[in-house]
Design a protein around this motif. Structure first.
Motif, PDB file in Angstrom:
ATOM      1  N   ALA A 207      51.203  27.198  69.804  1.00  0.00           N
ATOM      2  CA  ALA A 207      51.268  27.953  71.054  1.00  0.00           C
ATOM      3  C   ALA A 207      51.035  29.446  70.831  1.00  0.00           C
ATOM      4  N   SER A 208      50.915  29.845  69.597  1.00  0.00           N
ATOM      5  CA  SER A 208      50.754  31.261  69.278  1.00  0.00           C
ATOM      6  C   SER A 208      49.281  31.642  69.247  1.00  0.00           C
ATOM      7  N   PRO A 209      48.949  32.826  69.746  1.00  0.00           N
ATOM      8  CA  PRO A 209      47.553  33.292  69.639  1.00  0.00           C
ATOM      9  C   PRO A 209      47.147  33.559  68.193  1.00  0.00           C
ATOM     10  N   ARG A 210      48.113  33.579  67.295  1.00  0.00           N
ATOM     11  CA  ARG A 210      47.831  33.799  65.867  1.00  0.00           C
ATOM     12  C   ARG A 210      47.842  32.503  65.072  1.00  0.00           C
ATOM     13  N   ASN A 211      47.836  31.354  65.769  1.00  0.00           N
ATOM     14  CA  ASN A 211      47.885  30.068  65.080  1.00  0.00           C
ATOM     15  C   ASN A 211      46.763  29.962  64.054  1.00  0.00           C
ATOM     16  N   GLY A 212      47.136  29.584  62.833  1.00  0.00           N
ATOM     17  CA  GLY A 212      46.154  29.435  61.767  1.00  0.00           C
ATOM     18  C   GLY A 212      45.908  30.702  60.970  1.00  0.00           C
ATOM     19  N   GLU A 213      46.411  31.831  61.440  1.00  0.00           N
ATOM     20  CA  GLU A 213      46.240  33.071  60.696  1.00  0.00           C
ATOM     21  C   GLU A 213      47.197  33.104  59.503  1.00  0.00           C
ATOM     22  N   GLY A 214      46.709  33.599  58.382  1.00  0.00           N
ATOM     23  CA  GLY A 214      47.529  33.699  57.188  1.00  0.00           C
ATOM     24  C   GLY A 214      47.931  35.127  56.892  1.00  0.00           C
ATOM     25  N   THR A 215      48.979  35.261  56.091  1.00  0.00           N
ATOM     26  CA  THR A 215      49.401  36.580  55.619  1.00  0.00           C
ATOM     27  C   THR A 215      48.266  37.221  54.824  1.00  0.00           C
ATOM     28  N   ASN A 216      48.071  38.501  55.043  1.00  0.00           N
ATOM     29  CA  ASN A 216      46.962  39.196  54.399  1.00  0.00           C
ATOM     30  C   ASN A 216      47.347  40.644  54.131  1.00  0.00           C
ATOM     31  N   VAL A 217      46.917  41.160  52.988  1.00  0.00           N
ATOM     32  CA  VAL A 217      47.139  42.575  52.670  1.00  0.00           C
ATOM     33  C   VAL A 217      45.906  43.132  51.979  1.00  0.00           C
ATOM     34  N   GLU A 218      45.535  44.336  52.340  1.00  0.00           N
ATOM     35  CA  GLU A 218      44.462  45.048  51.645  1.00  0.00           C
ATOM     36  C   GLU A 218      44.828  46.519  51.577  1.00  0.00           C
ATOM     37  N   VAL A 219      44.893  47.034  50.377  1.00  0.00           N
ATOM     38  CA  VAL A 219      45.176  48.449  50.129  1.00  0.00           C
ATOM     39  C   VAL A 219      44.061  48.990  49.240  1.00  0.00           C
ATOM     40  N   ARG A 220      43.497  50.130  49.618  1.00  0.00           N
ATOM     41  CA  ARG A 220      42.447  50.749  48.808  1.00  0.00           C
ATOM     42  C   ARG A 220      42.729  52.237  48.645  1.00  0.00           C
ATOM     43  N   THR A 221      42.422  52.743  47.472  1.00  0.00           N
ATOM     44  CA  THR A 221      42.530  54.181  47.221  1.00  0.00           C
ATOM     45  C   THR A 221      41.293  54.647  46.468  1.00  0.00           C
ATOM     46  N   GLU A 222      40.996  55.921  46.612  1.00  0.00           N
ATOM     47  CA  GLU A 222      39.937  56.579  45.855  1.00  0.00           C
ATOM     48  C   GLU A 222      40.473  57.902  45.348  1.00  0.00           C
ATOM     49  N   SER A 223      40.021  58.300  44.169  1.00  0.00           N
ATOM     50  CA  SER A 223      40.549  59.514  43.565  1.00  0.00           C
ATOM     51  C   SER A 223      39.441  60.277  42.852  1.00  0.00           C
ATOM     52  N   ILE A 224      39.393  61.593  43.047  1.00  0.00           N
ATOM     53  CA  ILE A 224      38.488  62.475  42.313  1.00  0.00           C
ATOM     54  C   ILE A 224      39.326  63.515  41.590  1.00  0.00           C
ATOM     55  N   THR A 225      39.105  63.629  40.295  1.00  0.00           N
ATOM     56  CA  THR A 225      39.880  64.534  39.451  1.00  0.00           C
ATOM     57  C   THR A 225      38.954  65.561  38.809  1.00  0.00           C
ATOM     58  N   ALA A 226      39.265  66.822  38.980  1.00  0.00           N
ATOM     59  CA  ALA A 226      38.534  67.900  38.309  1.00  0.00           C
ATOM     60  C   ALA A 226      39.398  68.411  37.159  1.00  0.00           C
ATOM     61  N   ILE A 227      38.816  68.535  35.972  1.00  0.00           N
ATOM     62  CA  ILE A 227      39.590  68.891  34.784  1.00  0.00           C
ATOM     63  C   ILE A 227      38.948  70.072  34.064  1.00  0.00           C
ATOM     64  N   VAL A 228      39.787  70.991  33.635  1.00  0.00           N
ATOM     65  CA  VAL A 228      39.378  72.089  32.756  1.00  0.00           C
ATOM     66  C   VAL A 228      40.240  72.011  31.500  1.00  0.00           C
ATOM     67  N   GLY A 229      39.605  72.066  30.336  1.00  0.00           N
ATOM     68  CA  GLY A 229      40.338  71.992  29.081  1.00  0.00           C
ATOM     69  C   GLY A 229      40.079  73.204  28.215  1.00  0.00           C
ATOM     70  N   ALA A 230      41.064  73.576  27.422  1.00  0.00           N
ATOM     71  CA  ALA A 230      40.936  74.710  26.496  1.00  0.00           C
ATOM     72  C   ALA A 230      41.419  74.287  25.118  1.00  0.00           C
ATOM     73  N   LYS A 231      40.576  74.466  24.103  1.00  0.00           N
ATOM     74  CA  LYS A 231      40.933  74.120  22.729  1.00  0.00           C
ATOM     75  C   LYS A 231      41.485  75.345  22.010  1.00  0.00           C
ATOM     76  N   PHE A 232      42.408  75.107  21.088  1.00  0.00           N
ATOM     77  CA  PHE A 232      42.987  76.209  20.334  1.00  0.00           C
ATOM     78  C   PHE A 232      43.408  75.703  18.959  1.00  0.00           C
ATOM     79  N   GLY A 233      43.874  76.607  18.137  1.00  0.00           N
ATOM     80  CA  GLY A 233      44.213  76.278  16.764  1.00  0.00           C
ATOM     81  C   GLY A 233      43.105  76.707  15.836  1.00  0.00           C
ATOM     82  N   GLU A 234      43.406  76.751  14.547  1.00  0.00           N
ATOM     83  CA  GLU A 234      42.457  77.260  13.559  1.00  0.00           C
ATOM     84  C   GLU A 234      41.143  76.502  13.582  1.00  0.00           C
ATOM     85  N   ASN A 235      41.199  75.190  13.733  1.00  0.00           N
ATOM     86  CA  ASN A 235      39.997  74.360  13.764  1.00  0.00           C
ATOM     87  C   ASN A 235      39.750  73.744  15.141  1.00  0.00           C
TER      88      ASN A 235
END
Length: 408
Positions: A116-144
């Motif tokens: 009797a439900s309008p959702r009859n036959g529907e199943g549990t569902n999950v979708e999660v999405r992420t996107e990531s952009i990382t900018a990095i600056v590095g500095a080296k030090f020490g004798e070598n």
């Protein structure tokens, strides 16, 4: 002349798969947030494609069979790094760090069986999405220039859809939420040490948590069922639908990457990752408000985890020919607790992987490999804490290919 695998640049051919997780392994972890592209020598660029497929089946508390709920998924990762001079380096990384993809079907308590439900036959569902952009600056030090500190900003986008269906969710059967795309910012910081003579590299990388405030549209049919007193509906401001904001904080993390040469043709690697999933929760306002009727003023989160995630992976790479190397890895993922949410019902995994890397030219290389995953058995629970299903003897696999360019 084709480039050979010098010890200092010998890399594990399945680095593309090194700490790749699956959505149902521990929390929402997917890519492992790898930063090794930035730690390469010279000018470096990579494009990585990963495909993950798991078989997650079980039985609900009534003994009904639950078919495979884990949807296969794929994603890309990109990285570019260059040395400005002997001291400074810059880089940009793209990945899809967190996600989930689960879909229930068939004749079980995670599918709406009410004709009797309008959702009859529907199943549990999950979708999660992420996107990531990382900018990095590095500095080296020490004798070598053996030491390096690095850091930078992180831009992250997140969106999610969740549908709860079936008797397993009791009054929450029919609940739906759509969390719109939101972009926020965090940061990355790390320190590295290298000793090229023995191909030793070690890096410790911290990523901050990122707090999102997104628009959420919820539907909760139970509010209109007539089973909730009007006084309670009025006092809590409940309705069968609500558009509001939701706070979601993606977790901080720490990655440790280590490699060292064993002999002129063999490299050993180790990777460790920690993510505090026990601090993570998704708490939509309408869902939480209805739960306050039975569970007090704090109500319930829609998704949460009991334990933190630990991932450990060990590997060996061996040069077989001037342009060819092979590698193998073994790994362990602790999971994020058991019982665990029915939207991702496994308790971590053990893994074994094989791969190969071939230098096509002096600068260009292609890597490919695969992993097999033995998924941990888990009891699936709903937000109320009730155990509603059992998932056992499940497995999965990961396939990946990487194209890379390096100029020393």
């Amino acid at each position: 002349m084709r480039n050979t695998f010098h010890l200092k640049t010998l890399t594990v051919a399945v680095a593309v798969l090194s700490i790749t997780s699956i959505a149902s392994a521990a929390g929402l972890d997917r890519s492992g947030q790898d930063v090794t592209a930035f730690l390469q020598d010279g000018t470096y660029a990579e494009a990585v494609y990963t495909y993950i497929d798991a078989d997650v089946t079980g039985n609900d508390v009534s003994g009904n069979k639950i078919g495979d709920i884990a949807e296969s998924y794929d994603f890309f990762r990109y990285g570019v790094k260059a040395d400005v001079n002997e001291t400074f380096s810059v880089g940009i990384l793209y990945d899809e760090p967190f996600g989930a993809a689960a879909d229930y079907s068939g004749d079980n308590n995670f599918v709406d069986q009410n004709t009797a439900s309008p959702r009859n036959g529907e199943g549990t569902n999950v979708e999660v999405r992420t996107e990531s952009i990382t900018a990095i600056v590095g500095a080296k030090f020490g004798e070598n220039k053996n030491f390096q500190v690095y850091g930078g900003p992180v831009a992250q986008r997140v969106q999610a859809d969740v549908k709860l269906r079936g008797a397993a969710y009791s009054a929450a059967n029919g609940y739906t939420t759509h969390i719109s795309t939101d972009q926020e910012y965090g940061y990355i910081a790390g320190v590295a040490y290298s000793k090229p003579e023995i191909a030793l590299k070690a890096a410790l990388t911290y990523r901050s948590e990122i707090k999102h405030t997104a628009d959420a549209a919820e539907i909760y049919p139970f509010v209109d069922s007539g089973l909730i007193p009007d006084s309670a509906i009025s006092a809590l401001g409940l309705s069968s639908s609500r558009s509001s904001s939701i706070d979601i904080t993606t977790p901080e993390s720490v990655n440790f990457d280590f490699q060292t040469g064993i002999n002129p043709t063999t490299l050993a690697t180790a990777k460790v990752r920690w993510v505090p999933w026990s601090d993570f929760a998704i708490v939509p306002s309408l869902y939480n408000g209805v739960s306050q009727l039975s569970y007090g003023p704090d109500g319930l989160p829609l998704v949460s985890y009991d334990e933190d995630q630990w991932v450990v992976e060990l590997g060996l790479a061996k040069r077989l020919a001037p342009a060819l190397a092979v590698s193998g890895t073994v790994g362990w993922d602790s999971g994020a607790g058991n019982p665990v949410t029915s939207l991702g019902p496994t308790e971590g995994y053990y893994s074994a992987g094989l791969g190969a890397k071939y230098n096509v030219t002096e600068n260009w290389a292609i890597s490919a490999g695969g992993k097999y995953l033995w998924l941990g058995d888990a009891d699936g629970q709903v937000p109320t804490g009730d155990t509603v299903a059992n998932f056992e003897n499940n497995d999965g696999f990961v396939l990946g290919v990487k194209v890379s360019y390096q100029a020393l």
